[in-house]
Design a protein around this motif. Structure first.
Motif, PDB file in Angstrom:
ATOM      1  N   ASP A 243       0.820  -1.221   0.000  1.00 28.21           N
ATOM      2  CA  ASP A 243       0.000   0.000   0.000  1.00 28.21           C
ATOM      3  C   ASP A 243       0.855   1.273   0.000  1.00 28.21           C
ATOM      4  O   ASP A 243       0.507   2.279   0.607  1.00 28.21           O
ATOM      5  N   GLU A 344     -19.460  -0.096  -7.523  1.00 32.96           N
ATOM      6  CA  GLU A 344     -19.980  -1.260  -6.792  1.00 32.96           C
ATOM      7  C   GLU A 344     -20.479  -2.317  -7.776  1.00 32.96           C
ATOM      8  O   GLU A 344     -20.203  -3.515  -7.623  1.00 32.96           O
ATOM      9  N   ALA A 347     -17.555  -3.945  -9.602  1.00 34.56           N
ATOM     10  CA  ALA A 347     -16.843  -4.862  -8.700  1.00 34.56           C
ATOM     11  C   ALA A 347     -17.596  -6.176  -8.557  1.00 34.56           C
ATOM     12  O   ALA A 347     -17.010  -7.266  -8.654  1.00 34.56           O
ATOM     13  N   THR A 348     -18.897  -6.097  -8.343  1.00 34.65           N
ATOM     14  CA  THR A 348     -19.689  -7.295  -8.051  1.00 34.65           C
ATOM     15  C   THR A 348     -20.021  -8.093  -9.302  1.00 34.65           C
ATOM     16  O   THR A 348     -19.820  -9.310  -9.357  1.00 34.65           O
ATOM     17  N   LEU A 353     -15.408  -8.984  -7.360  1.00 33.21           N
ATOM     18  CA  LEU A 353     -14.776  -8.376  -6.176  1.00 33.21           C
ATOM     19  C   LEU A 353     -15.832  -7.711  -5.311  1.00 33.21           C
ATOM     20  O   LEU A 353     -15.746  -6.533  -4.969  1.00 33.21           O
ATOM     21  N   GLY A 355     -17.924  -6.027  -2.687  1.00 30.27           N
ATOM     22  CA  GLY A 355     -17.524  -5.301  -1.482  1.00 30.27           C
ATOM     23  C   GLY A 355     -16.229  -4.533  -1.617  1.00 30.27           C
ATOM     24  O   GLY A 355     -15.824  -3.822  -0.705  1.00 30.27           O
ATOM     25  N   ASN A 356     -15.550  -4.653  -2.750  1.00 26.97           N
ATOM     26  CA  ASN A 356     -14.263  -3.969  -2.929  1.00 26.97           C
ATOM     27  C   ASN A 356     -14.422  -2.856  -3.972  1.00 26.97           C
ATOM     28  O   ASN A 356     -13.861  -2.911  -5.069  1.00 26.97           O
ATOM     29  N   ARG A 357     -15.212  -1.860  -3.617  1.00 31.20           N
ATOM     30  CA  ARG A 357     -15.476  -0.743  -4.518  1.00 31.20           C
ATOM     31  C   ARG A 357     -14.184  -0.001  -4.875  1.00 31.20           C
ATOM     32  O   ARG A 357     -13.989   0.420  -6.019  1.00 31.20           O
ATOM     33  N   LYS A 358     -13.313   0.163  -3.883  1.00 34.71           N
ATOM     34  CA  LYS A 358     -12.080   0.905  -4.106  1.00 34.71           C
ATOM     35  C   LYS A 358     -11.236   0.258  -5.194  1.00 34.71           C
ATOM     36  O   LYS A 358     -10.705   0.934  -6.086  1.00 34.71           O
ATOM     37  N   ALA A 359     -11.119  -1.082  -5.147  1.00 37.37           N
ATOM     38  CA  ALA A 359     -10.339  -1.790  -6.167  1.00 37.37           C
ATOM     39  C   ALA A 359     -10.961  -1.616  -7.537  1.00 37.37           C
ATOM     40  O   ALA A 359     -10.261  -1.407  -8.539  1.00 37.37           O
ATOM     41  N   LEU A 383      -5.265  -7.536  -7.059  1.00 38.13           N
ATOM     42  CA  LEU A 383      -6.309  -7.023  -6.159  1.00 38.13           C
ATOM     43  C   LEU A 383      -7.371  -8.072  -5.856  1.00 38.13           C
ATOM     44  O   LEU A 383      -8.360  -7.780  -5.185  1.00 38.13           O
TER      45      LEU A 383
END
Length: 518
Positions: A243, A344, A347-348, A353, A355-359, A383
């Motif tokens: 990170d 979101e 990701a889904t 992924l 729940g991993n909106r940031k990724a 990721l």
């Protein structure tokens, strides 16, 4: 309206840096300099043409509680219409005297006027008059250049009114809650040194705030390609081992907060920032001093509303995605943007992924601005995404890919690219586009469109009753209001302007957000 036909006057001034009120103002009239006053300047119905307006901004406001109706700063004008990113980047290194030789001023006149302006020499009205005549020629030449380059309408109808709107807001000042300032300073000092110690230990870095050059060297050593994208973009949106990117940004933010809080004095209840209304290559608005835009949310409680008013913060939702969808008319992008939270959903539904909106945001913006497909898929796997699923996900946006190629082709053939209403960007040479140029030109169109929409939204919001603009925050706005329904009117204005500017291809989305902790 044609700016060349617009009623205007050339203004020179000498700032009294001692603060004793001995500032001097002069109009250039009929080839002569004539003394004038703050009241006469702000009451002039046409355009006040000058240089370094920010130096006398607060003097004029304090004397009259107003600013001129139309302000045209020659430095800002030249930089705004140039299309040359280097001029915009080096804005602090060049002053108006470096340009006057092109308009008839001698080297001696330029150097003497510069010394006079900085109060290093006694005022010589004949020298000042010669400099003013050159500035008048410069203004007319810039008007002609803007007309030829297709920048005139934007400058007159967007940049000039936004410049006045925000300069007036900064002159009125931002109220600071000094009751908790000392405590926030101590908190920022503690947070900074704790973060620095952890950062140094985790990333084997010296025990000091790393410079941009140090970070660039570190990234190059670890295989990052920084060409055509900002350092902040690489740190925020590309995946890093341990990170490193987010940790670097966090340290820089703590350092900025510490410096901002230290710069605020207890002797006054407000701060009056210096603001660059065309503060980047793509025309984003930047505050220079103090850097309030860069403060982490936890310290923003020092910004307060005037008595009887409340602060509200309105931001565009998934701004860049909406712009990309509209410009490219990509049906997949339009569907994801219109269905809800695009990141979101991406990701889904596409990356696996959940729940991993940031990724998902990191990956999508890396893709959108031109990250190579191999690097993109590798980043997705790092990721947590499945490799095959990631490959399929980034094949979805075929229309967006076609649009990017059209932008590259136009840039290659025409040697420049522009958004609606100008803000053009020129390239040097005619060779094949480099990867850096491909990323830069896509960024110019998307981010330049974003800045145009935001500025038009500011103008619309500035006309609303019960709205006092406090602070632009990149693509969001902090403002004061007294009536409960005002925030909804501001949200509606943001959405309306975005929808209209994008030809109704997407519906603009904005919402009330959190500026600081409750």
């Amino acid at each position: 309206m044609n700016m060349i036909d617009l009623d205007w006057k050339l203004l020179l001034f000498l700032k009294d840096f001692t603060g004793r009120g001995m500032d001097c103002f002069y109009w250039l009239e009929d080839g002569q300099l004539r003394a004038t006053s703050a009241e006469q300047i702000v009451s002039f119905p046409g355009a006040v043409v000058c240089h370094d307006f920010w130096i006398i901004r607060d003097v004029l406001f304090d004397e009259t509680q107003e600013l001129p109706k139309i302000i045209i700063d020659l430095d800002e004008f030249r930089m705004t219409i140039s299309g040359n990113p280097e001029i915009r980047i080096s804005r602090e290194k060049i002053d108006v005297t470096g340009e006057l030789g092109r308009y008839g001023a001698s080297l001696e006149t330029c150097s003497t006027y510069k010394a006079m302006f900085n109060r290093g020499m006694e005022f010589d009205i004949d020298v000042a008059c010669e400099a003013a005549k050159a500035m008048s020629k410069m203004y007319l030449a810039l008007c002609a250049e803007a007309l030829v380059n297709g920048e005139l309408e934007r400058f007159l109808t967007v940049e000039v009114p936004v410049y006045r709107l925000l300069q007036k807001a900064m002159s009125a000042g931002i109220i600071i809650n000094f009751v908790g300032l000392s405590e926030k300073r101590r908190e920022a000092e503690h947070d900074y040194f704790f973060c620095l110690k952890t950062y140094s230990s985790n990333h084997d870095m010296p025990l000091e705030t790393p410079t941009r050059a140090m970070i660039k060297d570190r990234l190059y050593e670890t295989g990052f390609d920084l060409s055509g994208v900002s350092l902040e973009y690489v740190l925020e949106f590309l995946p890093h081992e341990d990170d490193f990117g987010n940790d670097t940004l966090a340290l820089w933010n703590f350092d900025a907060a510490k410096r901002v809080l230290s710069s605020l004095t207890l002797s006054t209840s407000r701060t009056r920032p210096i603001i660059d209304v065309f503060g980047s290559r793509t025309s984003r608005i930047h505050l220079r001093t103090p850097l309030l835009q860069n403060m982490p949310k936890k310290y923003r409680t020092i910004v307060a509303a005037r008595e009887g008013a409340e602060l509200c913060y309105v931001d565009f939702d998934q701004y860049e995605v909406g712009i990309m969808a509209a410009l490219s008319e990509d049906p997949e992008l339009e569907a994801l943007y219109g269905a809800g939270d695009m990141y979101e959903l991406f990701a889904t539904n596409h990356l696996g992924l959940a729940g991993n909106r940031k990724a998902a945001k990191q990956l999508f913006l890396s893709y959108a601005y031109g990250m190579s497909r191999k690097a993109l898929i590798d980043a997705a796997v790092s990721l947590g995404a499945d490799r095959e699923r990631a490959k399929i996900a980034f094949r979805l946006f075929s229309k967006y890919e076609e649009w990017k190629k059209k932008v590259w082709t136009a840039f290659q053939h025409e040697g420049r690219v522009a958004t609606v209403l100008g803000n053009h960007y020129k390239r040097n040479g005619k060779s094949q586009l480099s990867g850096k140029e491909k990323r830069s030109v896509v960024s110019q169109v998307v981010q330049g469109t974003a800045s145009l929409i935001f500025k038009k939204a500011l103008l619309e919001v500035g006309d609303l009753e019960d709205v006092t603009i406090v602070l632009p925050m990149h693509d969001a706005l902090l403002f004061e209001h007294r009536l409960a329904y005002t925030p909804a009117k501001v949200v509606a204005a943001f959405e309306r302007v975005m929808t209209a500017q994008l030809g109704e291809r997407v519906k603009g989305k904005a919402s009330v957000g959190q500026f600081a902790p409750n």
